[in-house]
Design a protein around this motif. Structure first.
Motif, mmCIF file in Angstrom:
data_model
loop_
_atom_site.group_PDB
_atom_site.id
_atom_site.type_symbol
_atom_site.label_atom_id
_atom_site.label_comp_id
_atom_site.label_asym_id
_atom_site.label_seq_id
_atom_site.Cartn_x
_atom_site.Cartn_y
_atom_site.Cartn_z
ATOM 1 N N UNK A 233 0.708 -1.076 -0.101
ATOM 2 C CA UNK A 233 0.000 -0.150 0.105
ATOM 3 C C UNK A 233 0.872 1.281 0.044
ATOM 4 N N UNK A 234 1.908 1.406 0.730
ATOM 5 C CA UNK A 234 2.738 2.482 0.760
ATOM 6 C C UNK A 234 3.568 2.480 -0.659
ATOM 7 N N UNK A 235 3.737 1.576 -1.172
ATOM 8 C CA UNK A 235 4.603 1.704 -2.694
ATOM 9 C C UNK A 235 3.527 2.240 -3.471
ATOM 10 N N UNK A 236 2.058 1.683 -3.529
ATOM 11 C CA UNK A 236 1.066 2.115 -4.411
ATOM 12 C C UNK A 236 0.891 3.756 -4.370
ATOM 13 N N UNK A 237 0.861 4.349 -3.102
ATOM 14 C CA UNK A 237 0.416 5.506 -2.701
ATOM 15 C C UNK A 237 1.742 6.529 -3.277
ATOM 16 N N UNK A 238 3.063 5.963 -3.097
ATOM 17 C CA UNK A 238 4.423 6.523 -3.420
ATOM 18 C C UNK A 238 4.233 6.651 -5.100
ATOM 19 N N UNK A 239 3.999 5.621 -5.738
ATOM 20 C CA UNK A 239 3.805 5.682 -7.155
ATOM 21 C C UNK A 239 2.773 6.619 -7.780
ATOM 22 N N UNK A 240 1.593 6.561 -7.194
ATOM 23 C CA UNK A 240 0.396 7.226 -7.394
ATOM 24 C C UNK A 240 0.719 8.838 -7.342
ATOM 25 N N UNK A 241 1.335 9.236 -6.396
ATOM 26 C CA UNK A 241 1.849 10.513 -6.169
ATOM 27 C C UNK A 241 2.825 11.093 -7.218
ATOM 28 N N UNK A 242 3.937 10.152 -7.431
ATOM 29 C CA UNK A 242 4.816 10.386 -8.448
ATOM 30 C C UNK A 242 4.158 10.680 -9.849
ATOM 31 N N UNK A 243 3.238 10.048 -10.252
ATOM 32 C CA UNK A 243 2.801 9.967 -11.437
ATOM 33 C C UNK A 243 1.223 10.706 -11.554
ATOM 34 N N UNK A 244 1.168 11.885 -10.661
ATOM 35 C CA UNK A 244 -0.009 12.314 -10.502
ATOM 36 C C UNK A 244 -0.624 13.213 -11.955
ATOM 37 N N UNK A 245 0.191 13.406 -12.583
ATOM 38 C CA UNK A 245 -0.245 13.976 -14.013
ATOM 39 C C UNK A 245 -1.027 13.142 -14.703
ATOM 40 N N UNK A 246 -0.766 11.762 -14.492
ATOM 41 C CA UNK A 246 -1.297 10.807 -15.317
ATOM 42 C C UNK A 246 -2.592 9.994 -14.566
ATOM 43 N N UNK A 437 -6.559 4.365 -15.393
ATOM 44 C CA UNK A 437 -6.207 3.099 -15.497
ATOM 45 C C UNK A 437 -4.558 3.101 -14.808
ATOM 46 N N UNK A 438 -3.820 4.180 -14.897
ATOM 47 C CA UNK A 438 -2.823 4.202 -14.274
ATOM 48 C C UNK A 438 -2.709 3.934 -12.757
ATOM 49 N N UNK A 439 -3.648 4.552 -11.762
ATOM 50 C CA UNK A 439 -3.565 4.081 -10.587
ATOM 51 C C UNK A 439 -3.674 2.576 -10.236
ATOM 52 N N UNK A 440 -4.317 1.965 -10.822
ATOM 53 C CA UNK A 440 -4.440 0.439 -10.736
ATOM 54 C C UNK A 440 -3.257 -0.230 -11.319
ATOM 55 N N UNK A 441 -2.573 0.485 -12.339
ATOM 56 C CA UNK A 441 -1.251 -0.203 -12.814
ATOM 57 C C UNK A 441 -0.159 0.069 -11.572
ATOM 58 N N UNK A 442 -0.338 1.018 -11.138
ATOM 59 C CA UNK A 442 0.654 1.246 -9.776
ATOM 60 C C UNK A 442 0.407 0.267 -8.674
ATOM 61 N N UNK A 443 -1.050 -0.012 -8.520
ATOM 62 C CA UNK A 443 -1.457 -1.124 -7.430
ATOM 63 C C UNK A 443 -1.063 -2.273 -7.804
ATOM 64 N N UNK A 444 -1.008 -2.731 -9.055
ATOM 65 C CA UNK A 444 -0.578 -3.982 -9.582
ATOM 66 C C UNK A 444 0.861 -4.338 -9.566
ATOM 67 N N UNK A 445 1.655 -3.096 -9.678
ATOM 68 C CA UNK A 445 2.962 -3.148 -9.883
ATOM 69 C C UNK A 445 3.652 -3.542 -8.194
ATOM 70 N N UNK A 446 3.015 -2.669 -7.342
ATOM 71 C CA UNK A 446 3.157 -2.858 -5.962
ATOM 72 C C UNK A 446 2.808 -4.342 -5.493
#
Length: 670
Positions: A233-246, A437-446
């Motif tokens: 979950x922490x990793x998902x949030x980090x990737x979500x914020x980093x890719x905020x424009x997408x 779609x990008x938020x769930x890509x971040x989630x699946x990657x984490x």
């Protein structure tokens, strides 16, 4: 004969003793008369019943075991029940704390960024409102109207019978523009007694920012449930914020429908992930079911395109169920939730026919009709695999047939342009703007990095024998996300802090001057014409009637937008005059930014698209097109010569806008 009719369990026990002495032979046992076979079956049933009774007694005895004995057994394993309970509680507590904290920090981050970008707190009300552009301005304008209404009931009635927004058109704004978020926000603002505490605009954007925090928390929980560790979950949030424009459009479009709706969809995905897990206790299963039901219906009410996204989700569940990757009973319960949400949404959205002809309804109906065929499909035989193919084909055939029949018999407006519009909204035609779609890509990657089961599968596939696979999987599932997290912190945290510390400047005096002139000089009954984006701002900031709005789910409004955009094409003054007067427009606003647009790619500007549509493109790159005998209208009207001055009179201008009164009496000048 008596020996042969004895129960098999006792016989085998006796025969075991005899076989040691060399007594009975197996060949004699096979030649039992038919009468003895019935007795043997009866004896087998009695033996099975005895075995079940003994197991039940053993389970009961183990449950009634003294706590001291169980503690001794658990201490032999190295862990006591108290230790395990504390460990689970600590994991749950710190995970929930991290999830809630992540959501709150993201909401604070968005609020701080918004304040730094627009200097929102130091602006006047008019300057704050012009930060809402396009359709966002339209949505917020109806929120203002609800708050100004003498009562909530009167405000809702005026929105459902609105004839003060678009000229020559009465609309049901609640249905056509999906204004349920504004209804909820206005009710909360008035019911909570916030009038004396906070301004309406801060209350509105505060709700949206809070929903974005819930969005992040839901993504955190989904990753946690899938992987079993809250590090995912922490990793998902980090990737979500980093890719905020997408991952979000909240930067420049706060009141957009997706900013209200997608947090509920994220909650639905989190609850659905938990609901479909195996070995779930009864209380948790009921909670997840209720949350799936509530979030599905709310998501459908918040966004007019929600049923298309739920259709994609239903297809995914159908495939999981077909290949025995999910429990059939639970999947069909989710189908019932879809049906209930569609039915309730149809009623509360003023009998919205779009929900009846939705592919989601056709698919779910086909799945429910084909349910009886699915019972014999999970045996793994060749026939079952063949049945799976037939089942999938049957479902797809029934879905297409039902959708075709519904469109034939249910009266609805066929909006063919919506498919292309949805394609753009969902980012399906781009390689990166994909906030859905990008938020769930971040989630699946984490999940892929933090799940011990996936590491175990990888090691089994590689046939690793040097180190124990289970131990190595546990180590890597914690070490890898920790290393990635520290590297992301080191690289991107300074950038985020720099972004929050920079004071950006949003200064648009020309738009402020235009809105001020309209409110002071224009007649109250005046109708303005111009680009749909500017009309949305005029509707919000002044309340004056406009000829078009930036809305794309209505054929008439879409046609209006195309016609009024002709002010930037190569058409005659008479043609433009006829178009504008057909919509009872009194004033025309020319935007210099559109008329003199210099885009990086030729052919994609507004005037280029108009020239192509009208066949007014000059010969270019070997292609020959017809050429208009008229100059570009937005340029020619500024010259103040006949015949333009016969139809239009300039009444106001600044560096960005030119306002012309549309003459009711035409005076031809030489």
């Amino acid at each position: 004969m008596r020996e042969r009719s004895r129960p098999r369990g006792r016989r085998e026990a006796g025969d075991g003793g005899r076989s040691a002495g060399g007594a009975a032979s197996p060949r004699r046992e096979r030649r039992r008369p038919p009468a003895a076979a019935g007795g043997r079956r009866l004896a087998m049933e009695e033996g099975a019943a005895d075995l079940r009774q003994r197991k039940k007694q053993n389970c009961t005895e183990s449950d009634k075991m003294a706590p001291e004995e169980r503690n001794k057994e658990n201490s032999k394993l190295g862990r006591s029940p108290k230790y395990m309970l504390i460990q689970r509680f600590a994991k749950l507590f710190f995970g929930c704390l991290a999830a809630v904290t992540s959501g709150m920090m993201y909401a604070v981050y968005l609020s701080t960024y918004h304040e730094r970008k627009f200097w929102f707190s130091s602006r006047q009300e008019l300057e704050r409102e012009i930060t809402f552009q396009g359709d966002s301005a339209v949505y917020y304008s109806f929120y203002k109207e609800l708050l100004k209404a003498p009562s909530f009931e009167r405000g809702v009635y005026e929105l459902t019978h609105n004839n003060k927004t678009i000229s020559l058109k009465t609309i049901n704004a609640v249905q056509q523009m999906t204004l349920y978020p504004e209804l909820i926000a206005s009710v909360l603002y008035q019911a909570s007694g916030s009038e004396e505490v906070i301004e309406p605009v801060y209350f509105y954007i505060g709700i949206v920012f809070g929903l974005q925090g819930i969005y992040v928390t839901a993504l955190f929980v989904t990753s946690w449930v899938m992987s079993g560790t809250w590090l995912a979950g922490m990793l998902t949030v980090a990737w979500f914020i980093i890719n905020r424009t997408d991952t979000t459009r909240i930067d420049y479009s706060i009141p957009s429908r997706e900013n209200w709706a997608l947090p509920y969809f994220a909650c639905q995905v989190a609850a659905l992930t938990g609901y479909l897990k195996k070995n779930l206790n009864c209380s948790a299963e009921k909670f997840c079911y209720l949350l799936v039901s509530a979030s599905t219906y709310t998501f459908m009410m918040m966004w007019e395109y929600s049923h298309y996204l739920l259709f994609v989700q239903a297809v995914s569940l159908f495939l999981l169920d077909s290949f025995a990757l999910a429990q059939t009973e639970k999947v069909h319960e989710v189908y019932k939730i879809y049906l209930f949400s569609l039915f309730l949404g149809y009623l509360l959205q003023f009998e919205n026919s779009a929900l009846l002809v939705s592919p989601l309804l056709s698919l779910v109906a086909a799945l429910m009709l084909s349910k009886c065929l699915q019972m014999n499909m999970k045996k793994g035989t060749f026939m079952s695999r063949l049945l799976k193919i037939m089942y999938i084909y049957l479902v797809l055939t029934i879905t297409v047939t039902l959708n075709f029949l519904l469109k034939m018999f249910v009266p609805h407006k066929e909006n063919e342009h919506l498919l292309k519009f949805i394609e753009v909204k969902l980012g399906l035609n781009t390689t990166k703007m994909k906030y859905l779609w990008t938020p769930y890509v971040c989630m699946l990657a984490a999940f892929g990095v933090c799940s011990p089961e996936l590491w175990m599968t990888l090691f089994k596939w590689l046939r690793l024998k040097a180190v124990h696979p289970i131990l190595l999987a546990l180590i890597l599932s914690m070490a890898v996300p920790t290393i990635i997290g520290f590297s992301l912190w080191k690289e991107f945290f300074p950038r985020i802090m720099t972004e929050l510390s920079e004071l950006q400047e949003f200064y648009d005096p020309d738009t402020v001057e235009l809105m001020t002139w309209i409110k002071r000089q224009a007649p109250v009954a005046a109708v303005f014409a111009g680009s749909p984006q500017l009309m949305g701002v005029i509707k919000l900031c002044t309340g004056w009637m406009v000829s078009s709005l930036p809305l794309y789910n209505d054929d008439d409004l879409l046609k209006r937008n195309e016609n009024i955009y002709q002010i930037y094409s190569k058409r005659s003054a008479e043609d433009i005059y006829k178009i504008l007067t057909s919509y009872k427009a009194n004033f025309l606003i020319i935007e210099d930014s559109i008329c003199n647009e210099v885009g990086p790619v030729r052919g994609c500007r507004v005037k280029d698209l108009l020239d192509i549509a009208n066949g007014h493109v000059v010969c270019e790159e070997g292609d020959s097109y017809a050429y208009s005998k008229y100059g570009r209208f937005c340029h020619e009207i500024k010259m103040n010569y006949s015949p333009y001055v016969n139809y239009f009179t300039r009444v106001y201008w600044n560096r960005s806008y030119f306002v012309y009164r549309i003459n009711t009496v035409i005076s031809f000048q030489l």
